[in-house]
Design a protein around this motif. Structure first.
Motif, mmCIF file in Angstrom:
data_model
loop_
_atom_site.group_PDB
_atom_site.id
_atom_site.type_symbol
_atom_site.label_atom_id
_atom_site.label_comp_id
_atom_site.label_asym_id
_atom_site.label_seq_id
_atom_site.Cartn_x
_atom_site.Cartn_y
_atom_site.Cartn_z
ATOM 1 N N THR A 39 0.826 -1.209 0.000
ATOM 2 C CA THR A 39 0.000 0.000 0.000
ATOM 3 C C THR A 39 0.859 1.258 0.000
ATOM 4 O O THR A 39 0.582 2.209 -0.732
ATOM 5 C CB THR A 39 -0.933 0.010 1.229
ATOM 6 N N GLU A 40 1.913 1.250 0.827
ATOM 7 C CA GLU A 40 2.774 2.438 0.888
ATOM 8 C C GLU A 40 3.449 2.707 -0.454
ATOM 9 O O GLU A 40 3.588 3.857 -0.882
ATOM 10 C CB GLU A 40 3.820 2.284 1.995
ATOM 11 N N ALA A 47 7.999 9.405 20.255
ATOM 12 C CA ALA A 47 6.725 8.839 19.796
ATOM 13 C C ALA A 47 6.207 9.638 18.599
ATOM 14 O O ALA A 47 5.772 9.063 17.590
ATOM 15 C CB ALA A 47 5.713 8.846 20.929
ATOM 16 N N LEU A 48 6.297 10.966 18.703
ATOM 17 C CA LEU A 48 5.838 11.804 17.593
ATOM 18 C C LEU A 48 6.661 11.523 16.333
ATOM 19 O O LEU A 48 6.125 11.436 15.226
ATOM 20 C CB LEU A 48 5.947 13.292 17.962
ATOM 21 N N LEU A 49 7.969 11.367 16.516
ATOM 22 C CA LEU A 49 8.823 11.095 15.361
ATOM 23 C C LEU A 49 8.417 9.790 14.678
ATOM 24 O O LEU A 49 8.289 9.717 13.452
ATOM 25 C CB LEU A 49 10.293 11.012 15.774
ATOM 26 N N VAL A 59 7.223 9.492 10.823
ATOM 27 C CA VAL A 59 7.923 8.715 9.791
ATOM 28 C C VAL A 59 7.039 7.583 9.267
ATOM 29 O O VAL A 59 7.052 7.246 8.094
ATOM 30 C CB VAL A 59 9.254 8.150 10.347
ATOM 31 N N GLN A 60 6.225 7.030 10.165
ATOM 32 C CA GLN A 60 5.432 5.871 9.780
ATOM 33 C C GLN A 60 4.179 6.240 8.981
ATOM 34 O O GLN A 60 3.840 5.563 8.024
ATOM 35 C CB GLN A 60 5.037 5.105 11.053
ATOM 36 N N TYR A 61 3.531 7.346 9.360
ATOM 37 C CA TYR A 61 2.191 7.565 8.832
ATOM 38 C C TYR A 61 1.982 8.799 7.960
ATOM 39 O O TYR A 61 1.002 8.877 7.250
ATOM 40 C CB TYR A 61 1.172 7.579 9.977
ATOM 41 N N ALA A 109 7.687 9.390 2.330
ATOM 42 C CA ALA A 109 8.604 9.813 1.276
ATOM 43 C C ALA A 109 10.051 9.765 1.776
ATOM 44 O O ALA A 109 10.959 9.391 1.033
ATOM 45 C CB ALA A 109 8.251 11.220 0.798
ATOM 46 N N MET A 110 10.262 10.097 3.058
ATOM 47 C CA MET A 110 11.613 9.999 3.616
ATOM 48 C C MET A 110 12.122 8.566 3.529
ATOM 49 O O MET A 110 13.278 8.313 3.166
ATOM 50 C CB MET A 110 11.620 10.449 5.084
#
Ligand SMILES: Nc1ncnc2c1ncn2[C@@H]1O[C@H](COP(=O)(O)OP(=O)(O)OP(=O)(O)O)[C@@H](O)[C@H]1O
Ligand SMILES: [Mg+2]
Lengths: 237, 354
Positions: A96-97, B206-208, B212-214, B220-221
């Motif tokens: 999906t990504e 946690a924010l990072l 990065v995940q969502y 894109a990173m």
């Protein structure tokens, strides 16, 4: 006016003169194939069209607009997307990504979702695997993913670099069926292939490349019947 | 097969394995003797562990900056320690002027947030400039070139701060609401500062991870870190993503600078060097290029360094073992580089192309 027209392109890798004046044109709705042996310059041609390489000379026009001022990531926004040689899926991203990255140039969420559904209906296998990390897909599934990913950008021209490479004959059939289907749904296709017989089977026209130059160009029918093509690329004597 | 393996083992390998085994033995025997002596109470061990966790959180935040940039450019940004120092330094000016004017005493929460904001902005701006001026023109050059540039940039920033603000140590203002301790149970208590450091770092990490995940930019990173050319074919502006990566790592380093100052309350132009190299150690330990590894490595190193000297060395009768904490940290770096160069979570990286 042709949808895509390339005139007298010269591309270099350092001092290596890889493309020595390539010209070709593609009309809207066509499948055009570019065939040729190893090192002929097919990949270089596609990379030049997509903006990854900058030609030293020549022009590339899409709908009459000169693309030379655009960088690779901007060319996508103009409507050209590419299935790279060796597929180039992001191995650590999920299916999906990967598809979402294909839609990076798209802003409209509803449109993205529609495209995603379309890709999943073209390749039901991808839907089954959508949460799987792409590096663990089989070669054929990766080719499906790379193709689906390129479609996510909703391109008017799709550049495909050797989609049959390393695939079993059944899968090659499947991919070629899909290419025809994508084309029927309105996407113009430039297909680079070493599998000349299959490529000429679905294309309306073809170009034959040799050491950085186009040595032949004709309708697919005539190329199939051409003795030099038969000898060099179709394995006939 | 058998003879092939025998041929591959040479003297250096054997020697290194002997050294490794000896160190392991030292650790085990030392720990055993220390614990047997019962010289230290449970409360003392607890204090050391919490301190280690707090300092490890700071290492982890800095380590993320090394690892994010490495992940995307395969380059070690040795100036990152000075990005950390700059944030801490300018943040100090904000904190101390608010302290002098009485603002910090009246609005401590707002004052602390402003300090973070100033520090993180400073670090981010410097890192973005550094990328633009020093690193981007060298992209595609042999890998040694940007490395040397990074070391040069590191010295440049140090000497700019030294030139502008002098060589003396500055005492960080003591902020009233984060002074003192919180009782846990019985004799156990935790310093408020350590709670702040651990929670703030945990929140940012946690924010990072979520970012990065969502998020689209986060994905894109990850795509750019795998293959820049294919990422560009997706329509991703690779240069922009690289700038974002530097900015993200720098913001975390700026925040780490404030937390570090809260803990150690001293500011100097060379304050970045040791935490920087420790965080680099942590990033390598966790597997450079892997954010989860950097966090894990940071926490592990912080705790190892805090408990290690006392635990391993005290029982062996070594005086003032705590003085040897840096020796322990760097011994670990060398050992990791020799025995597991990919770090704890590094398998994935070793497969990617440079
Ligand atoms: N990155 C590069 N640096 C230098 N030379 C290159 C590079 N990429 C390709 N070339 C050279 O340019 C020429 C054309 O290569 P290209 O990859 O376009 O061929 P191709 O037709 O796609 O071949 P294949 O069918 O094997 O994929 C070859 O001679 C090749 O060696
Ligand atoms: Mg090729």
């Amino acid at each position: 006016m042709s949808l895509l027209s390339i005139e007298n392109i010269h591309t270099y890798y350092g001092n290596i003169h890889a493309l020595k004046g390539i010209s070709l044109h593609i009309e809207k709705g066509e499948i055009v194939t570019l065939i040729g042996g190893n090192g002929a310059g097919k990949t270089t041609t596609l990379r030049t069209i997509s903006g990854l390489l900058t030609p030293r000379e020549g022009t590339i026009r899409l709908n009459g607009e000169d693309l030379s001022k655009y960088k690779a990531h901007e060319v996508v926004y103009k409507g050209i997307s590419m299935v790279p040689e060796g597929r180039g899926v992001f191995a650590r991203l999920t299916v999906t990504e990967n598809l979402e990255m294909g839609a990076y140039s798209r802003k409209d969420t509803a449109e993205i979702n529609r495209n995603m559904e379309r890709v999943f209906s073209l390749f039901p296998r991808l839907k089954e695997r959508r949460t799987q990390v792409s590096g663990t897909l089989s070669g054929g599934e990766q080719q499906m993913l790379a193709t689906g990913r390129a479609l996510m950008a909703n391109p008017s021209v799709l550049l495909m670099d050797e989609p049959s490479m390393g695939l079993a004959p059944v899968l090659v059939e499947l991919i070629f069926d899909i290419i025809q289907q994508i084309n029927k749904e309105g996407t113009t296709i430039l297909l680079v292939e070493q599998n000349a017989l299959m490529a000429l089977g679905i294309a309306s026209r073809g170009y034959v490349m040799q050491t950085g130059q186009i040595v032949l160009s004709d309708t697919a029918e005539k190329l199939k019947a051409d003795p030099t093509v038969q000898k060099a690329y179709l394995g006939m004597e | 097969m058998q003879s092939y393996r025998i041929k591959k083992i040479n003297f250096t390998d054997v020697f290194m394995w002997v050294v490794g085994a000896a160190l392991l033995l030292l650790i085990v025997v030392g720990s055993f003797l220390t614990l047997q002596e019962e010289k230290y109470t449970a409360v003392q061990w607890f204090d050391l562990a919490v301190f280690g966790l707090a300092q490890g959180s700071v290492y982890a935040l800095i380590a993320l900056g090394y690892t994010l940039v490495y992940g995307i450019l395969r380059m070690i940004n040795f100036a990152h320690s000075e990005i950390f120092m700059s944030g801490a330094f300018i943040g100090y000016f904000a904190a101390s002027s608010m302290q002098k004017s009485g603002f910090m005493q009246e609005n401590p929460l707002l004052g602390i947030l402003i300090t973070f904001f100033v520090a993180m902005t400073t670090s981010t701006v410097l890192a973005v400039l550094l990328e633009r001026i020093a690193y981007r023109p060298l992209r595609g050059a042999p890998r040694l070139v940007p490395l040397i540039t990074a070391i040069g940039a590191s010295f440049f920033l140090q000497y700019v701060f030294r030139g502008l603000f002098g060589t003396h140590n500055r005492a960080y203002p003591e902020i009233e609401i984060i002074k003192g301790t919180v009782p846990i149970s019985g004799d156990f208590q935790i310093q408020k500062i350590q709670i702040v450091v651990i929670l703030a770092a945990a929140l940012m990490m946690a924010l990072l991870v979520l970012f990065v995940q969502y998020t689209k930019t986060g994905k894109a990173m990850r795509a750019v870190s795998e293959d820049k050319a294919v990422a560009a074919l997706m329509g991703i502006d690779v240069d922009k993503i690289i700038v974002n990566t530097f900015a993200l790592g720098a913001a975390l380093a700026g925040a780490a600078g404030v937390l570090y100052c809260f803990m150690f309350r001293i500011v100097t132009f060379y304050m970045g060097f040791i935490p920087g190299i420790k965080a680099f150690t942590a990033a390598v330990l966790g597997g450079i290029g892997n954010p989860a590894g950097a966090m894990l490595g940071g926490l592990f190193l912080g705790i190892f360094e805090s408990l290690g000297p006392t635990l391993f060395l005290d029982g062996l009768g070594i005086p003032a073992p705590y003085q040897l904490k840096d020796v322990i940290a760097f011994t670990m770096l060398v050992m990791v580089l020799i025995f597991r160069p990919t770090g704890i979570l590094g398998e994935r990286l070793s497969k990617t192309k440079a």
